[in-house]
Design a protein around this motif. Structure first.
Motif, PDB file in Angstrom:
ATOM      1  N   ALA A  94      34.256  39.806  -3.983  1.00  0.00           N
ATOM      2  CA  ALA A  94      33.103  38.996  -4.360  1.00  0.00           C
ATOM      3  C   ALA A  94      33.223  38.521  -5.801  1.00  0.00           C
ATOM      4  O   ALA A  94      33.917  39.145  -6.599  1.00  0.00           O
ATOM      5  CB  ALA A  94      31.830  39.817  -4.187  1.00  0.00           C
ATOM      6  N   GLU A  95      32.516  37.446  -6.126  1.00  0.00           N
ATOM      7  CA  GLU A  95      32.498  36.942  -7.501  1.00  0.00           C
ATOM      8  C   GLU A  95      31.053  36.623  -7.892  1.00  0.00           C
ATOM      9  O   GLU A  95      30.424  35.766  -7.288  1.00  0.00           O
ATOM     10  CB  GLU A  95      33.347  35.675  -7.634  1.00  0.00           C
ATOM     11  N   ILE A  96      30.547  37.355  -8.878  1.00  0.00           N
ATOM     12  CA  ILE A  96      29.155  37.161  -9.300  1.00  0.00           C
ATOM     13  C   ILE A  96      29.021  36.444 -10.641  1.00  0.00           C
ATOM     14  O   ILE A  96      27.911  36.191 -11.089  1.00  0.00           O
ATOM     15  CB  ILE A  96      28.382  38.495  -9.337  1.00  0.00           C
ATOM     16  N   ASN A  97      30.131  36.099 -11.262  1.00  0.00           N
ATOM     17  CA  ASN A  97      30.085  35.376 -12.531  1.00  0.00           C
ATOM     18  C   ASN A  97      29.894  33.885 -12.248  1.00  0.00           C
ATOM     19  O   ASN A  97      30.766  33.254 -11.657  1.00  0.00           O
ATOM     20  CB  ASN A  97      31.384  35.601 -13.309  1.00  0.00           C
ATOM     21  N   PRO A  98      28.758  33.277 -12.683  1.00  0.00           N
ATOM     22  CA  PRO A  98      28.522  31.861 -12.381  1.00  0.00           C
ATOM     23  C   PRO A  98      29.495  30.909 -13.074  1.00  0.00           C
ATOM     24  O   PRO A  98      29.575  29.746 -12.712  1.00  0.00           O
ATOM     25  CB  PRO A  98      27.088  31.626 -12.856  1.00  0.00           C
ATOM     26  N   ASN A  99      30.259  31.388 -14.037  1.00  0.00           N
ATOM     27  CA  ASN A  99      31.255  30.542 -14.704  1.00  0.00           C
ATOM     28  C   ASN A  99      32.545  30.462 -13.905  1.00  0.00           C
ATOM     29  O   ASN A  99      33.439  29.707 -14.247  1.00  0.00           O
ATOM     30  CB  ASN A  99      31.570  31.076 -16.104  1.00  0.00           C
ATOM     31  N   ASN A 100      32.668  31.262 -12.859  1.00  0.00           N
ATOM     32  CA  ASN A 100      33.882  31.298 -12.056  1.00  0.00           C
ATOM     33  C   ASN A 100      33.780  30.321 -10.889  1.00  0.00           C
ATOM     34  O   ASN A 100      32.725  30.190 -10.265  1.00  0.00           O
ATOM     35  CB  ASN A 100      34.108  32.720 -11.529  1.00  0.00           C
ATOM     36  N   ALA A 101      34.888  29.653 -10.577  1.00  0.00           N
ATOM     37  CA  ALA A 101      34.919  28.703  -9.464  1.00  0.00           C
ATOM     38  C   ALA A 101      34.607  29.380  -8.125  1.00  0.00           C
ATOM     39  O   ALA A 101      34.162  28.726  -7.186  1.00  0.00           O
ATOM     40  CB  ALA A 101      36.280  28.027  -9.401  1.00  0.00           C
ATOM     41  N   ASN A 102      34.822  30.686  -8.017  1.00  0.00           N
ATOM     42  CA  ASN A 102      34.560  31.415  -6.772  1.00  0.00           C
ATOM     43  C   ASN A 102      33.181  32.069  -6.737  1.00  0.00           C
ATOM     44  O   ASN A 102      32.928  32.925  -5.887  1.00  0.00           O
ATOM     45  CB  ASN A 102      35.635  32.480  -6.557  1.00  0.00           C
ATOM     46  N   PHE A 103      32.281  31.662  -7.630  1.00  0.00           N
ATOM     47  CA  PHE A 103      30.928  32.221  -7.686  1.00  0.00           C
ATOM     48  C   PHE A 103      30.246  32.137  -6.327  1.00  0.00           C
ATOM     49  O   PHE A 103      30.236  31.096  -5.684  1.00  0.00           O
ATOM     50  CB  PHE A 103      30.113  31.452  -8.735  1.00  0.00           C
ATOM     51  N   MET A 104      29.714  33.264  -5.894  1.00  0.00           N
ATOM     52  CA  MET A 104      28.973  33.400  -4.641  1.00  0.00           C
ATOM     53  C   MET A 104      29.839  33.171  -3.398  1.00  0.00           C
ATOM     54  O   MET A 104      29.346  32.816  -2.346  1.00  0.00           O
ATOM     55  CB  MET A 104      27.766  32.460  -4.599  1.00  0.00           C
ATOM     56  N   LYS A 105      31.137  33.386  -3.532  1.00  0.00           N
ATOM     57  CA  LYS A 105      32.034  33.271  -2.386  1.00  0.00           C
ATOM     58  C   LYS A 105      32.549  34.652  -2.010  1.00  0.00           C
ATOM     59  O   LYS A 105      32.459  35.597  -2.776  1.00  0.00           O
ATOM     60  CB  LYS A 105      33.207  32.345  -2.710  1.00  0.00           C
ATOM     61  N   ILE A 106      33.113  34.725  -0.817  1.00  0.00           N
ATOM     62  CA  ILE A 106      33.666  35.969  -0.292  1.00  0.00           C
ATOM     63  C   ILE A 106      35.167  35.785  -0.118  1.00  0.00           C
ATOM     64  O   ILE A 106      35.611  34.796   0.481  1.00  0.00           O
ATOM     65  CB  ILE A 106      33.018  36.326   1.067  1.00  0.00           C
ATOM     66  N   ARG A 107      35.936  36.725  -0.659  1.00  0.00           N
ATOM     67  CA  ARG A 107      37.384  36.648  -0.508  1.00  0.00           C
ATOM     68  C   ARG A 107      37.777  37.181   0.860  1.00  0.00           C
ATOM     69  O   ARG A 107      37.491  38.320   1.202  1.00  0.00           O
ATOM     70  CB  ARG A 107      38.099  37.428  -1.610  1.00  0.00           C
ATOM     71  N   VAL A 108      38.447  36.341   1.629  1.00  0.00           N
ATOM     72  CA  VAL A 108      38.871  36.705   2.979  1.00  0.00           C
ATOM     73  C   VAL A 108      40.228  37.392   2.947  1.00  0.00           C
ATOM     74  O   VAL A 108      40.460  38.357   3.655  1.00  0.00           O
ATOM     75  CB  VAL A 108      38.944  35.456   3.887  1.00  0.00           C
ATOM     76  N   ASN A 109      41.151  36.869   2.131  1.00  0.00           N
ATOM     77  CA  ASN A 109      42.467  37.474   1.954  1.00  0.00           C
ATOM     78  C   ASN A 109      42.889  37.248   0.503  1.00  0.00           C
ATOM     79  O   ASN A 109      42.057  36.905  -0.325  1.00  0.00           O
ATOM     80  CB  ASN A 109      43.480  36.915   2.963  1.00  0.00           C
ATOM     81  N   ASP A 110      44.156  37.406   0.185  1.00  0.00           N
ATOM     82  CA  ASP A 110      44.598  37.310  -1.202  1.00  0.00           C
ATOM     83  C   ASP A 110      44.314  35.965  -1.863  1.00  0.00           C
ATOM     84  O   ASP A 110      44.133  35.892  -3.065  1.00  0.00           O
ATOM     85  CB  ASP A 110      46.092  37.625  -1.316  1.00  0.00           C
ATOM     86  N   SER A 111      44.281  34.893  -1.094  1.00  0.00           N
ATOM     87  CA  SER A 111      44.131  33.578  -1.721  1.00  0.00           C
ATOM     88  C   SER A 111      42.995  32.722  -1.172  1.00  0.00           C
ATOM     89  O   SER A 111      42.764  31.630  -1.663  1.00  0.00           O
ATOM     90  CB  SER A 111      45.439  32.794  -1.596  1.00  0.00           C
ATOM     91  N   THR A 112      42.297  33.175  -0.159  1.00  0.00           N
ATOM     92  CA  THR A 112      41.264  32.360   0.464  1.00  0.00           C
ATOM     93  C   THR A 112      39.873  32.905   0.184  1.00  0.00           C
ATOM     94  O   THR A 112      39.583  34.067   0.450  1.00  0.00           O
ATOM     95  CB  THR A 112      41.478  32.284   1.995  1.00  0.00           C
ATOM     96  N   TRP A 113      39.031  32.045  -0.366  1.00  0.00           N
ATOM     97  CA  TRP A 113      37.631  32.378  -0.628  1.00  0.00           C
ATOM     98  C   TRP A 113      36.768  31.423   0.180  1.00  0.00           C
ATOM     99  O   TRP A 113      37.037  30.228   0.232  1.00  0.00           O
ATOM    100  CB  TRP A 113      37.307  32.198  -2.105  1.00  0.00           C
ATOM    101  N   ILE A 114      35.735  31.938   0.818  1.00  0.00           N
ATOM    102  CA  ILE A 114      34.803  31.081   1.559  1.00  0.00           C
ATOM    103  C   ILE A 114      33.388  31.401   1.105  1.00  0.00           C
ATOM    104  O   ILE A 114      33.106  32.471   0.577  1.00  0.00           O
ATOM    105  CB  ILE A 114      34.921  31.278   3.089  1.00  0.00           C
ATOM    106  N   GLY A 115      32.514  30.469   1.312  1.00  0.00           N
ATOM    107  CA  GLY A 115      31.127  30.728   0.971  1.00  0.00           C
ATOM    108  C   GLY A 115      30.289  29.484   1.046  1.00  0.00           C
ATOM    109  O   GLY A 115      30.772  28.374   0.807  1.00  0.00           O
ATOM    110  N   PRO A 116      29.034  29.657   1.375  1.00  0.00           N
ATOM    111  CA  PRO A 116      28.130  28.508   1.421  1.00  0.00           C
ATOM    112  C   PRO A 116      27.726  28.104   0.003  1.00  0.00           C
ATOM    113  O   PRO A 116      27.814  28.890  -0.927  1.00  0.00           O
ATOM    114  CB  PRO A 116      26.921  29.059   2.182  1.00  0.00           C
ATOM    115  N   LYS A 117      27.292  26.879  -0.142  1.00  0.00           N
ATOM    116  CA  LYS A 117      26.698  26.439  -1.401  1.00  0.00           C
ATOM    117  C   LYS A 117      25.195  26.672  -1.250  1.00  0.00           C
ATOM    118  O   LYS A 117      24.529  26.012  -0.469  1.00  0.00           O
ATOM    119  CB  LYS A 117      26.977  24.957  -1.661  1.00  0.00           C
ATOM    120  N   LEU A 118      24.690  27.629  -1.969  1.00  0.00           N
ATOM    121  CA  LEU A 118      23.275  27.963  -1.867  1.00  0.00           C
ATOM    122  C   LEU A 118      22.438  27.002  -2.694  1.00  0.00           C
ATOM    123  O   LEU A 118      22.910  26.399  -3.655  1.00  0.00           O
ATOM    124  CB  LEU A 118      23.049  29.398  -2.324  1.00  0.00           C
TER     125      LEU A 118
END
Length: 185
Positions: A94-118
């Motif tokens: 998970a990524e909870i830092n809003p400055n990160n491109a993966n903010f509010m996304k879930i890491r599925v594997n080593d390189s793939t992050w998915i997540g809705p835009k809330l």
């Protein structure tokens, strides 16, 4: 004259429309058609902003401002709270830092992050980047604004966000004028 109770009911109905993206734009309503030609989902973008600002609107009654606070709290508590709980249980995914491109996304594997835009996520990320003065890429590279040759600035962040809100035709025109697409390629 409209009775106070009827005014409060109208304000509450307007608030419901605002947070769902179907609101009246007030004094700017006469420009709505033009705005929709420029912005992609202009009313929804405005509703994202109003979600955070209605509680401070001095023209609204106390009842309506309290409802705005309640709606914001419910939204943040339900959507963001659920994610943050999951992130505490799975910190490496998970990524909870809003400055990160993966903010509010879930890491599925080593390189793939998915997540809705809330709702409001873009606003939270933009404000965090401007206030803190940096961003982190999806690969973990930190960029501090204003440092280095041809460094990005806080103004660049704001313009990038606004550019991301453009409708398709203005977006293509901007890409052609700038010589790069939205991602900088």
């Amino acid at each position: 004259k409209v009775p106070e109770d009827a005014t409060i009911l109208k304000e509450l109905a307007d608030h419901a429309n605002k947070v769902t993206g179907t609101s009246n734009l007030g004094a700017a309503e006469k420009y709505a058609d033009g705005m929709n030609n420029i912005l992609f989902a202009g009313r929804y973008t405005v509703s994202d902003i109003r979600m955070f600002t209605d509680m401070f609107d001095p023209t609204l009654s106390n009842v309506s401002r309290k409802r705005a606070v309640s709606t914001l709290g419910l939204h943040l508590g339900t959507l963001y709270g659920s994610y943050l709980t999951w992130a505490m249980l799975n910190p490496d995914r998970a990524e909870i830092n809003p400055n990160n491109a993966n903010f509010m996304k879930i890491r599925v594997n080593d390189s793939t992050w998915i997540g809705p835009k809330l709702k409001g996520q873009w606003a939270i990320q933009t404000i965090a980047k401007i206030v803190e003065g940096y961003e982190t890429s999806s690969k973990g590279v930190k960029t501090v604004y204003g440092e280095g040759y041809k460094a990005r600035t806080k103004g660049d962040v704001l313009l990038h966000t606004l550019r991301g809100k453009l409708a398709p035709v203005p977006s293509i025109a901007t890409d052609l004028a700038v010589g790069k697409d939205f991602t900088g390629k």
